[in-house]
Design a protein around this motif. Sequence first.
Motif, mmCIF file in Angstrom:
data_model
loop_
_atom_site.group_PDB
_atom_site.id
_atom_site.type_symbol
_atom_site.label_atom_id
_atom_site.label_comp_id
_atom_site.label_asym_id
_atom_site.label_seq_id
_atom_site.Cartn_x
_atom_site.Cartn_y
_atom_site.Cartn_z
ATOM 1 N N LEU A 89 40.144 -7.964 70.101
ATOM 2 C CA LEU A 89 39.795 -6.673 70.701
ATOM 3 C C LEU A 89 41.026 -5.786 70.901
ATOM 4 N N GLU A 90 42.157 -6.377 71.278
ATOM 5 C CA GLU A 90 43.394 -5.595 71.425
ATOM 6 C C GLU A 90 43.784 -4.956 70.099
ATOM 7 N N ASN A 91 43.673 -5.734 69.034
ATOM 8 C CA ASN A 91 43.990 -5.232 67.705
ATOM 9 C C ASN A 91 43.031 -4.104 67.318
ATOM 10 N N ASP A 92 41.753 -4.313 67.575
ATOM 11 C CA ASP A 92 40.735 -3.315 67.245
ATOM 12 C C ASP A 92 40.945 -2.036 68.063
ATOM 13 N N ILE A 93 41.228 -2.192 69.354
ATOM 14 C CA ILE A 93 41.470 -1.030 70.224
ATOM 15 C C ILE A 93 42.693 -0.256 69.741
ATOM 16 N N SER A 94 43.738 -0.969 69.414
ATOM 17 C CA SER A 94 44.969 -0.330 68.943
ATOM 18 C C SER A 94 44.736 0.429 67.638
ATOM 19 N N ARG A 95 44.056 -0.205 66.704
ATOM 20 C CA ARG A 95 43.765 0.407 65.407
ATOM 21 C C ARG A 95 42.896 1.656 65.569
ATOM 22 N N ARG A 96 41.847 1.538 66.370
ATOM 23 C CA ARG A 96 40.943 2.683 66.558
ATOM 24 C C ARG A 96 41.612 3.813 67.350
ATOM 25 N N SER A 97 42.443 3.468 68.306
ATOM 26 C CA SER A 97 43.158 4.495 69.072
ATOM 27 C C SER A 97 44.118 5.266 68.172
ATOM 28 N N GLU A 98 44.804 4.555 67.296
ATOM 29 C CA GLU A 98 45.723 5.216 66.368
ATOM 30 C C GLU A 98 44.947 6.120 65.401
ATOM 31 N N TYR A 99 43.809 5.623 64.923
ATOM 32 C CA TYR A 99 42.981 6.431 64.024
ATOM 33 C C TYR A 99 42.491 7.691 64.741
ATOM 34 N N LEU A 100 42.051 7.542 65.988
ATOM 35 C CA LEU A 100 41.575 8.686 66.765
ATOM 36 C C LEU A 100 42.692 9.715 66.937
ATOM 37 N N LYS A 101 43.877 9.246 67.221
ATOM 38 C CA LYS A 101 45.026 10.147 67.399
ATOM 39 C C LYS A 101 45.294 10.924 66.108
ATOM 40 N N GLU A 102 45.304 10.236 64.960
ATOM 41 C CA GLU A 102 45.538 10.890 63.674
ATOM 42 C C GLU A 102 44.395 11.852 63.323
ATOM 43 N N TYR A 103 43.168 11.415 63.573
ATOM 44 C CA TYR A 103 41.995 12.255 63.305
ATOM 45 C C TYR A 103 42.079 13.545 64.124
ATOM 46 N N TYR A 104 42.395 13.398 65.395
ATOM 47 C CA TYR A 104 42.500 14.558 66.286
ATOM 48 C C TYR A 104 43.564 15.539 65.781
ATOM 49 N N GLN A 105 44.730 15.036 65.439
ATOM 50 C CA GLN A 105 45.812 15.899 64.956
ATOM 51 C C GLN A 105 45.421 16.602 63.659
ATOM 52 N N LEU A 106 44.835 15.865 62.740
ATOM 53 C CA LEU A 106 44.437 16.429 61.457
ATOM 54 C C LEU A 106 43.362 17.504 61.630
ATOM 55 N N LYS A 107 42.331 17.189 62.378
ATOM 56 C CA LYS A 107 41.226 18.135 62.554
ATOM 57 C C LYS A 107 41.658 19.354 63.364
ATOM 58 N N THR A 108 42.524 19.165 64.335
ATOM 59 C CA THR A 108 43.030 20.301 65.105
ATOM 60 C C THR A 108 43.816 21.244 64.200
ATOM 61 N N ALA A 109 44.641 20.679 63.334
ATOM 62 C CA ALA A 109 45.418 21.496 62.393
ATOM 63 C C ALA A 109 44.487 22.225 61.424
ATOM 64 N N GLU A 110 43.463 21.545 60.919
ATOM 65 C CA GLU A 110 42.505 22.181 60.001
ATOM 66 C C GLU A 110 41.772 23.326 60.680
ATOM 67 N N LEU A 111 41.318 23.092 61.909
ATOM 68 C CA LEU A 111 40.598 24.135 62.636
ATOM 69 C C LEU A 111 41.510 25.324 62.944
ATOM 70 N N GLU A 112 42.746 25.054 63.263
ATOM 71 C CA GLU A 112 43.711 26.116 63.539
ATOM 72 C C GLU A 112 43.942 26.968 62.289
ATOM 73 N N LYS A 113 44.059 26.317 61.132
ATOM 74 C CA LYS A 113 44.226 27.054 59.868
ATOM 75 C C LYS A 113 42.988 27.901 59.574
ATOM 76 N N GLN A 114 41.820 27.332 59.791
ATOM 77 C CA GLN A 114 40.590 28.072 59.546
ATOM 78 C C GLN A 114 40.502 29.286 60.469
ATOM 79 N N LYS A 115 40.868 29.112 61.725
ATOM 80 C CA LYS A 115 40.842 30.219 62.671
ATOM 81 C C LYS A 115 41.837 31.304 62.257
ATOM 82 N N ASP A 116 43.007 30.897 61.813
ATOM 83 C CA ASP A 116 44.009 31.865 61.355
ATOM 84 C C ASP A 116 43.512 32.628 60.130
ATOM 85 N N ARG A 117 42.845 31.911 59.199
ATOM 86 C CA ARG A 117 42.299 32.586 58.011
ATOM 87 C C ARG A 117 41.249 33.618 58.418
#
Length: 176
Positions: A89-117
């Motif tokens: 479970l520690e491994n799974d939590i760590s993996r999913r938390s890292e994925y969530l962090k990357e997903y959040y950063q990526l999607k935030t950047a995409e949305l920011e670009k779309q808003k700027d466009r």
Amino acid sequence: MMIKKPAILVVFFMVLGTLGAQQLTRFAVVDMTKVYTAFFRESRAVREFEERSRQVQVEIDRMTEEIQELRLSHARAEARGDQEQVLRLENDISRRSEYLKEYYQLKTAELEKQKDRLAQSSTFLDQVLTEIRYIAESEGYTMVLSLKDNTGIIWYSPTVDITDKLIQSLSARAGR
């Protein structure tokens, strides 16, 4: 004596010309994001952007909830003394938390670009720039600065912020 009068008149007109040539520089500021949000909220492109933002937030909430459930399972496994389950479970939590962090950063950047466009679309800019030009010329501003684009603005008086005036003018022209 006759020579002094024309010389005085020439000096007088030169001073008058110099005073007339000196123009007071007046600045105004505009918050383009606020204008965009207030004026173009009903447009299809903005609705699509907002829908995409909601979908991203739903996905983030779902992943966060899954991680919370895993943490609860982790606590129960620790209470039972099931070390194998705890490590998994520690491994799974760590993996999913890292994925969530990357997903959040990526999607935030995409949305920011779309808003700027959206904010940089030619129709939007043409309307806004025409209206800014009209307000600036009619009120005697010699320069209008964008609050977001110019990071050199450290302070400004609210009296030079023409954002609300611009929104009202755009809305009036659009018949809203």
